[in-house]
Design a protein around this motif. Sequence first.
Motif, mmCIF file in Angstrom:
data_model
loop_
_atom_site.group_PDB
_atom_site.id
_atom_site.type_symbol
_atom_site.label_atom_id
_atom_site.label_comp_id
_atom_site.label_asym_id
_atom_site.label_seq_id
_atom_site.Cartn_x
_atom_site.Cartn_y
_atom_site.Cartn_z
ATOM 1 N N CYS B 23 -2.598 -12.907 9.061
ATOM 2 C CA CYS B 23 -2.286 -11.531 9.413
ATOM 3 C C CYS B 23 -3.389 -11.002 10.323
ATOM 4 C CB CYS B 23 -2.191 -10.667 8.168
ATOM 5 S SG CYS B 23 -2.056 -8.897 8.518
ATOM 6 N N ASN B 24 -3.018 -10.516 11.478
ATOM 7 C CA ASN B 24 -3.955 -9.857 12.379
ATOM 8 C C ASN B 24 -3.434 -8.464 12.705
ATOM 9 O OD1 ASN B 24 -4.379 -12.977 13.146
ATOM 10 N ND2 ASN B 24 -6.244 -11.808 13.555
ATOM 11 N N TYR B 25 -4.336 -7.559 12.917
ATOM 12 C CA TYR B 25 -3.931 -6.187 13.159
ATOM 13 C C TYR B 25 -4.578 -5.648 14.433
ATOM 14 C CZ TYR B 25 -8.492 -4.622 11.496
ATOM 15 O OH TYR B 25 -9.839 -4.407 11.355
ATOM 16 N N SER B 26 -3.978 -4.591 14.924
ATOM 17 C CA SER B 26 -4.530 -3.852 16.056
ATOM 18 C C SER B 26 -4.454 -2.381 15.710
ATOM 19 C CB SER B 26 -3.725 -4.147 17.326
ATOM 20 O OG SER B 26 -4.150 -3.326 18.391
ATOM 21 N N ALA B 27 -5.616 -1.740 15.625
ATOM 22 C CA ALA B 27 -5.635 -0.319 15.268
ATOM 23 C C ALA B 27 -6.990 0.260 15.633
ATOM 24 C CB ALA B 27 -5.367 -0.135 13.774
ATOM 25 N N SER B 28 -6.999 1.557 15.814
ATOM 26 C CA SER B 28 -8.270 2.223 16.049
ATOM 27 C C SER B 28 -8.870 2.616 14.706
ATOM 28 C CB SER B 28 -8.053 3.464 16.930
ATOM 29 O OG SER B 28 -7.092 4.301 16.343
ATOM 30 N N GLY B 29 -10.166 2.700 14.683
ATOM 31 C CA GLY B 29 -10.834 3.130 13.467
ATOM 32 C C GLY B 29 -10.786 2.097 12.366
ATOM 33 N N TYR B 30 -10.727 2.576 11.135
ATOM 34 C CA TYR B 30 -10.786 1.719 9.959
ATOM 35 C C TYR B 30 -9.534 1.918 9.114
ATOM 36 C CZ TYR B 30 -15.188 -0.773 9.321
ATOM 37 O OH TYR B 30 -16.200 -1.690 9.383
ATOM 38 N N PRO B 31 -8.425 1.282 9.500
ATOM 39 C CA PRO B 31 -7.223 1.463 8.689
ATOM 40 C C PRO B 31 -7.330 0.710 7.379
ATOM 41 C CG PRO B 31 -6.861 -0.235 10.327
ATOM 42 C CD PRO B 31 -8.231 0.325 10.602
ATOM 43 N N ALA B 32 -6.591 1.141 6.396
ATOM 44 C CA ALA B 32 -6.442 0.362 5.178
ATOM 45 C C ALA B 32 -5.451 -0.771 5.445
ATOM 46 C CB ALA B 32 -5.936 1.241 4.044
ATOM 47 N N LEU B 33 -5.699 -1.918 4.819
ATOM 48 C CA LEU B 33 -4.823 -3.081 4.979
ATOM 49 C C LEU B 33 -4.232 -3.458 3.628
ATOM 50 C CD1 LEU B 33 -7.113 -5.157 7.352
ATOM 51 C CD2 LEU B 33 -5.133 -3.774 7.990
ATOM 52 N N PHE B 34 -2.990 -3.877 3.660
ATOM 53 C CA PHE B 34 -2.245 -4.124 2.431
ATOM 54 C C PHE B 34 -1.496 -5.453 2.520
ATOM 55 C CE2 PHE B 34 -2.274 0.277 0.775
ATOM 56 C CZ PHE B 34 -2.636 0.970 1.909
ATOM 57 N N TRP B 35 -1.224 -6.010 1.354
ATOM 58 C CA TRP B 35 -0.224 -7.051 1.224
ATOM 59 C C TRP B 35 0.824 -6.580 0.223
ATOM 60 C CZ3 TRP B 35 0.980 -11.083 4.092
ATOM 61 C CH2 TRP B 35 0.014 -11.597 4.964
ATOM 62 N N TYR B 36 2.086 -6.739 0.649
ATOM 63 C CA TYR B 36 3.226 -6.426 -0.206
ATOM 64 C C TYR B 36 4.075 -7.690 -0.357
ATOM 65 C CZ TYR B 36 2.711 -1.358 -0.468
ATOM 66 O OH TYR B 36 2.260 -0.088 -0.765
ATOM 67 N N VAL B 37 4.793 -7.786 -1.483
ATOM 68 C CA VAL B 37 5.699 -8.902 -1.722
ATOM 69 C C VAL B 37 7.091 -8.341 -2.000
ATOM 70 C CG1 VAL B 37 5.034 -9.022 -4.166
ATOM 71 C CG2 VAL B 37 6.158 -10.974 -3.096
ATOM 72 N N GLN B 38 8.091 -8.982 -1.438
ATOM 73 C CA GLN B 38 9.467 -8.520 -1.634
ATOM 74 C C GLN B 38 10.326 -9.672 -2.140
ATOM 75 O OE1 GLN B 38 11.626 -7.111 1.871
ATOM 76 N NE2 GLN B 38 12.809 -5.687 0.620
ATOM 77 N N TYR B 39 10.926 -9.443 -3.313
ATOM 78 C CA TYR B 39 11.853 -10.411 -3.881
ATOM 79 C C TYR B 39 13.281 -10.012 -3.485
ATOM 80 C CZ TYR B 39 7.742 -11.634 -6.582
ATOM 81 O OH TYR B 39 6.472 -12.011 -6.953
ATOM 82 N N PRO B 40 14.197 -10.959 -3.479
ATOM 83 C CA PRO B 40 15.577 -10.653 -3.062
ATOM 84 C C PRO B 40 16.173 -9.499 -3.861
ATOM 85 C CG PRO B 40 15.278 -13.018 -3.240
ATOM 86 C CD PRO B 40 14.019 -12.399 -3.774
ATOM 87 N N GLY B 41 16.771 -8.561 -3.133
ATOM 88 C CA GLY B 41 17.449 -7.452 -3.788
ATOM 89 C C GLY B 41 16.534 -6.356 -4.297
ATOM 90 N N GLU B 42 15.259 -6.417 -3.959
ATOM 91 C CA GLU B 42 14.308 -5.410 -4.434
ATOM 92 C C GLU B 42 13.534 -4.792 -3.273
ATOM 93 O OE1 GLU B 42 13.344 -7.799 -8.604
ATOM 94 O OE2 GLU B 42 11.748 -6.792 -7.494
ATOM 95 N N GLY B 43 12.883 -3.691 -3.572
ATOM 96 C CA GLY B 43 11.988 -3.106 -2.601
ATOM 97 C C GLY B 43 10.646 -3.822 -2.610
ATOM 98 N N PRO B 44 9.854 -3.632 -1.580
ATOM 99 C CA PRO B 44 8.528 -4.264 -1.545
ATOM 100 C C PRO B 44 7.658 -3.789 -2.706
ATOM 101 C CG PRO B 44 9.119 -3.386 0.610
ATOM 102 C CD PRO B 44 10.122 -2.862 -0.358
#
Lengths: 114, 112
Positions: B23-44
């Motif tokens: 995972c690579n990001y492009s943003a100004s400043g210091y954003p928060a970074l997250f990992w989410y997991v999504q199973y079939p039929g569900e929200g992240p």
Amino acid sequence: SVLLYQKPNRDICQSGTSLKIQCVADSQVVSMFWYQQFQEQSLMLMATANEGSEATYESGFTKDKFPISRPNLTFSTLTVNNARPGDSSIYFCSSREISNERLFFGHGTKLSVL
Amino acid sequence: GDSVTQTEGQVALSEEDFLTIHCNYSASGYPALFWYVQYPGEGPQFLFRASRDKEKGSSRGFEATYDKGTTSFHLRKASVQESDSAVYYCALGNYNQGKLIFGQGTKLSIKP
């Protein structure tokens, strides 16, 4: 954590019709967010809804097409107006804890437009 | 504008293999970074987050370290299980706006 309940789970509608998706939180939340996810694709933020004010829409989404209401701190509705087959996707509502940036999501509403 | 890029669209592994999702990001400043997991039929579902350089987030055996120098937040797990099969999303967040920008997602399939 925040629990979010969406209704309906899925819907099938004809082109040109409108439909409403409801989202209820189990506790009061300041902001609710609506995301769109096409099949096998990522999530795209549509709009942010705060209680008592007009929703703020992201680029590519408009109030006329996707009006959002936020009458109180636990409830929001997303309407899809003049639905088209290209609107067929899963719609998620989400909200965050006050104490940090963690976002919680509902189970989603799968919309199919014929 | 801000963006998140996940290199792998799909990853297929066997149980007990080592996992890396880039995972690579492009943003100004210091954003928060997250990992989410999504199973079939569900929200992240939230996995973990990090909000400053060199901070490590971890949960359920998964971990990632915020690296401002390489603008990366790679997800790793030493030994995957079949139950880890899901789609994993790296995301970037702005606390003031309270919204997330998601990467394209990586579908992880684990063979027993």
